[in-house]
Motif scaffolding. Structure first.
Motif, mmCIF file in Angstrom:
data_model
loop_
_atom_site.group_PDB
_atom_site.id
_atom_site.type_symbol
_atom_site.label_atom_id
_atom_site.label_comp_id
_atom_site.label_asym_id
_atom_site.label_seq_id
_atom_site.Cartn_x
_atom_site.Cartn_y
_atom_site.Cartn_z
ATOM 1 N N GLY A 1 0.943 -1.248 -0.059
ATOM 2 C CA GLY A 1 -0.026 -0.042 0.035
ATOM 3 C C GLY A 1 0.641 1.364 0.082
ATOM 4 O O GLY A 1 0.654 2.230 -0.756
ATOM 5 N N THR B 1 0.909 -6.717 5.558
ATOM 6 C CA THR B 1 -0.287 -7.021 4.838
ATOM 7 C C THR B 1 -0.003 -8.457 4.227
ATOM 8 O O THR B 1 -0.969 -9.441 4.498
ATOM 9 N N GLN C 1 -6.777 -2.781 3.314
ATOM 10 C CA GLN C 1 -6.090 -1.568 3.511
ATOM 11 C C GLN C 1 -6.580 -0.705 2.541
ATOM 12 O O GLN C 1 -6.671 0.468 2.896
ATOM 13 N N ASP D 1 -6.293 -4.210 8.814
ATOM 14 C CA ASP D 1 -5.246 -3.638 7.896
ATOM 15 C C ASP D 1 -5.573 -2.181 7.545
ATOM 16 O O ASP D 1 -6.236 -1.717 6.911
HETATM 17 MG MG LIG Z 1 0.084 -2.943 3.857
#
Ligand SMILES: [Mg+2]
Ligand SMILES: Nc1ncnc2c1ncn2[C@@H]1O[C@H](COP(=O)(O)OP(=O)(O)OP(=O)(O)O)[C@@H](O)[C@H]1O
Ligand SMILES: Nc1ncnc2c1ncn2[C@@H]1O[C@H](COP(=O)(O)OP(=O)(O)OP(=O)(O)O)[C@@H](O)[C@H]1O
Ligand code: SF4
Ligand SMILES: [Mg+2]
Lengths: 255, 322
Positions: free
Chosen positions: A147, B48, B96, B177
């Protein structure tokens, strides 16, 4: 430099129509950072999307250097380039199948005058290094990134074309705090050396306090308070801003 | 102590252009019922992927090692049908990036109710439960809003829809997350209260992956810090965050800005963050570590105990915790 006047935006049709932004006015001066904070769903992203020309307002003016900005399709290339945005959901703003180097190349192809004059690979690696990414990341597809890596690629893509106004929508929220301060330093540095103005949207009041000159607070489509950053966060005037500060957690450190 | 999830020497290898890349390397920690473990660390360090391994959603071609003991049963060994049964019902995940995780072509209400519908619950019960969940996560006018599509929601509303979706199956373990990054602090407080209530009432265990150390400090009982695929340190929250036993944790804690007073931007660590494909020798943190010595370049530190429940992977942790 950026001037938003009496902005109204609504969504939905007929009976389900509602106002997401209601009479918002704000300005971002040269080399200035305006922090935009407030309630989730209050219209911050919508204001940002109007500024970059992705949402058409019902009424109001958006001026850049005194000239109307208009929708992105009808914006001259030079203005498109001048105003860049880092989006709130970094993963969905990148094509998962494109490699990082292709993402940056595309930005340079769209605005050739911003591409490095010499060695493109060196330029690419410098850009990645600036946002805290290892050069090996260039060969990865966006879908293979974490991310925070996606988020840094979005930042690199926006900075690649050397914008004059950068709209950051939760642009550092997926980064660990160490990388976060590296990116914030980079932005402040660009601001000082290359005259970058920023509209900086974030729920992290600590980060906004570090980087913003002024802060505007939104709630339910309306701007409820605006002022010098340290004033707003140390002595809030509006009740909503006070409730935000009451709810904000601090990390109490060992002294 | 009873354990609901035991992560024991978890290894995840992902296929890379130049052969497999180890993105999670011998990670171990436990989560007890009704407690929260905060998982923090470098962006790209495998947080993650650790959570994805637990819920069996690793990318194609991933290989795993070690064990994931869920109430006594190793999730890495059980049949595919058993894993599907666990996912969503016993273990749920808040992803996420909600926009990427939600289906753009279905209304929010439909997606939140999906797991209940598949379990054969009557439609009026599903509807009632969906509206209750949206309301409890703070979505205004749930009846109207449940008919919206994800793109009609703001970032924080999507995140709350994701939370409602994860809670719909009443899981015993929640993998969250970055569940609050898109929320203003008052909504954040409300969500954290909701999760704590469920934890107290139903014994929910939680893995909270977050870059927000203030939130982790507020809700986690234990903290695990990851760097470059490995555990840098782990231990009880208050002790770990107030007196880190690893220089990387120290750097993180020192970088957290205050809210009510203006903090200068922290000095960045030298060098660039490690990537799994480009992992420094010895201690992966050594090129960036302010107290690194020669030994750090050659010897990978093992995770060892340095105090009550405190484990660290640093050769010189004693210099930090005394
Ligand atoms: Mg992550
Ligand atoms: N394309 C759209 N269609 C319909 N409604 C929309 C659309 N985009 C935004 N909205 C609505 O407009 C309002 C403002 O949304 P916006 O995304 O601007 O909020 P925000 O302040 O950025 O919130 P957050 O902090 O949660 O990201 C919300 O009620 C949202 O549901
Ligand atoms: N689908 C994939 N294929 C190959 N490599 C991947 C894939 N997804 C992630 N990776 C790599 O695995 C490593 C770990 O990623 P992960 O998403 O677990 O990081 P993270 O700790 O969650 O980071 P962040 O805080 O930025 O979300 C990263 O270096 C990333 O580049
Ligand atoms: S082992 Fe050495 S390099 Fe690694 S964190 Fe400890 S002191 Fe730093
Ligand atoms: Mg938003």
């Amino acid at each position: 430099m950026l001037e938003v006047r009496d902005l109204d935006v609504s969504f939905g049709r007929a009976r389900r129509r509602f106002k997401a932004v209601d009479g918002v006015s704000l300005t971002v001066g040269p080399d200035e950072t305006l922090g935009l904070v407030g309630e989730s769903g209050s219209g911050k992203t919508t204001v940002a999307r109007v500024v970059v020309g992705l949402v058409k307002p019902d009424s109001g003016d958006v001026l850049f250097d005194g000239k109307p900005l208009g929708p992105v399709g009808r914006r001259p290339a030079s203005l498109q380039r001048a105003v860049q945005m880092v989006f709130q959901d970094p993963r969905s703003s990148l094509n998962p199948r494109m490699t990082v180097s292709a993402v940056i190349d595309e930005a340079w192809r769209t605005h050739p005058e911003s591409a490095p004059t010499g060695d493109r690979t060196a330029g690419l690696h410098q850009l990645l290094d600036d946002v805290g990414l290892d050069a090996t990341v260039a060969r990865h597809r966006a879908g293979e990134l974490s991310g925070g890596q996606c988020q840094r690629v979005s930042i690199a893509r926006a900075l690649a074309v050397k914008p004059r106004l950068l709209v950051c929508d939760e642009a550092v929220s997926a980064l660990d705090v160490s990388v976060q301060s590296q990116i914030l330093r980079l932005l402040v540095d660009l601001q000082q050396r290359h005259h970058l103005s920023m509209l900086f949207i974030s729920h992290d009041l600590g980060v906004v306090h570090q980087i913003a000159d002024r802060i505007a607070v939104m709630r339910r489509g309306v701007l409820v308070e605006e002022g010098v950053a340290t004033d707003v966060l140390s002595d809030p005037q509006h009740e909503y801003t006070r409730s935000l500060l009451d709810a904000a957690l601090e990390l109490t450190k060992e002294s | 102590m009873t354990v609901s999830l035991e992560v024991a020497g978890l290894v995840v290898d992902l296929p890379g252009r130049d052969g497999p890349v180890r993105v999670v390397d011998e990670v171990s920690f436990d989560i007890a019922p009704a407690t929260t473990v905060g998982l923090i660390g470098e962006s790209g360090s495998g947080k993650t992927m650790t959570a994805n391994a637990v819920i069996d959603l690793l990318p194609d071609g991933a290989r795993t090692g070690g064990a994931l003991r869920w109430q006594g049963e190793d999730l890495l060994q059980v049949s595919a049908s058993r894993r599907r049964r666990v996912r969503g019902h016993e273990i749920a995940m808040i992803f996420q990036d909600p926009l990427a995780a939600l289906n753009p072509t279905q209304t929010v209400g439909r997606q939140v109710g999906e797991i209940l519908r598949r379990a054969g619950r009557p439609s009026d019960e599903v509807r009632r439960r969906v509206l209750e969940l949206l309301d409890r996560t703070g979505i205004p006018e749930p009846a109207t809003r449940s008919r919206n599509y994800p793109h009609e929601f703001s970032g924080g509303m999507r995140q709350r829809a994701m939370i409602a979706l994860a809670l719909a199956g009443s899981p015993a373990l929640l993998l969250a997350d970055e569940p609050t990054t898109a929320l203003d602090v008052t909504v954040q407080a409300r969500i954290l209260r909701l999760l704590r209530d469920i934890q107290e009432d139903e014994g929910l265990a939680m893995l909270l992956v977050s870059h927000d150390l203030r939130v982790v400090n507020h809700v986690a009982h234990q903290v695990v810090v990851m760097y470059a695929g490995r555990v840098a340190e782990r231990g009880p929250t208050a002790a770990l965050l107030s007196k880190p036993a690893h220089p990387y944790t120290r750097a993180l804690v020192d970088s957290v800005p205050a809210v009510r007073t203006r903090t200068a931007l922290a000095h960045p660590l030298p060098g660039t963050p490690a990537t799994p494909a480009n992992r420094p020798s010895g201690c992966a943190f050594h090129p960036r570590c302010p107290i690194a010595r020669e030994l750090c370049r050659t010897e990978q530190p093992a995770v060892r105990e340095v105090g009550a429940g405190r484990w660290t992977a640093c050769h010189f942790a004693e210099e930090l915790v005394g």
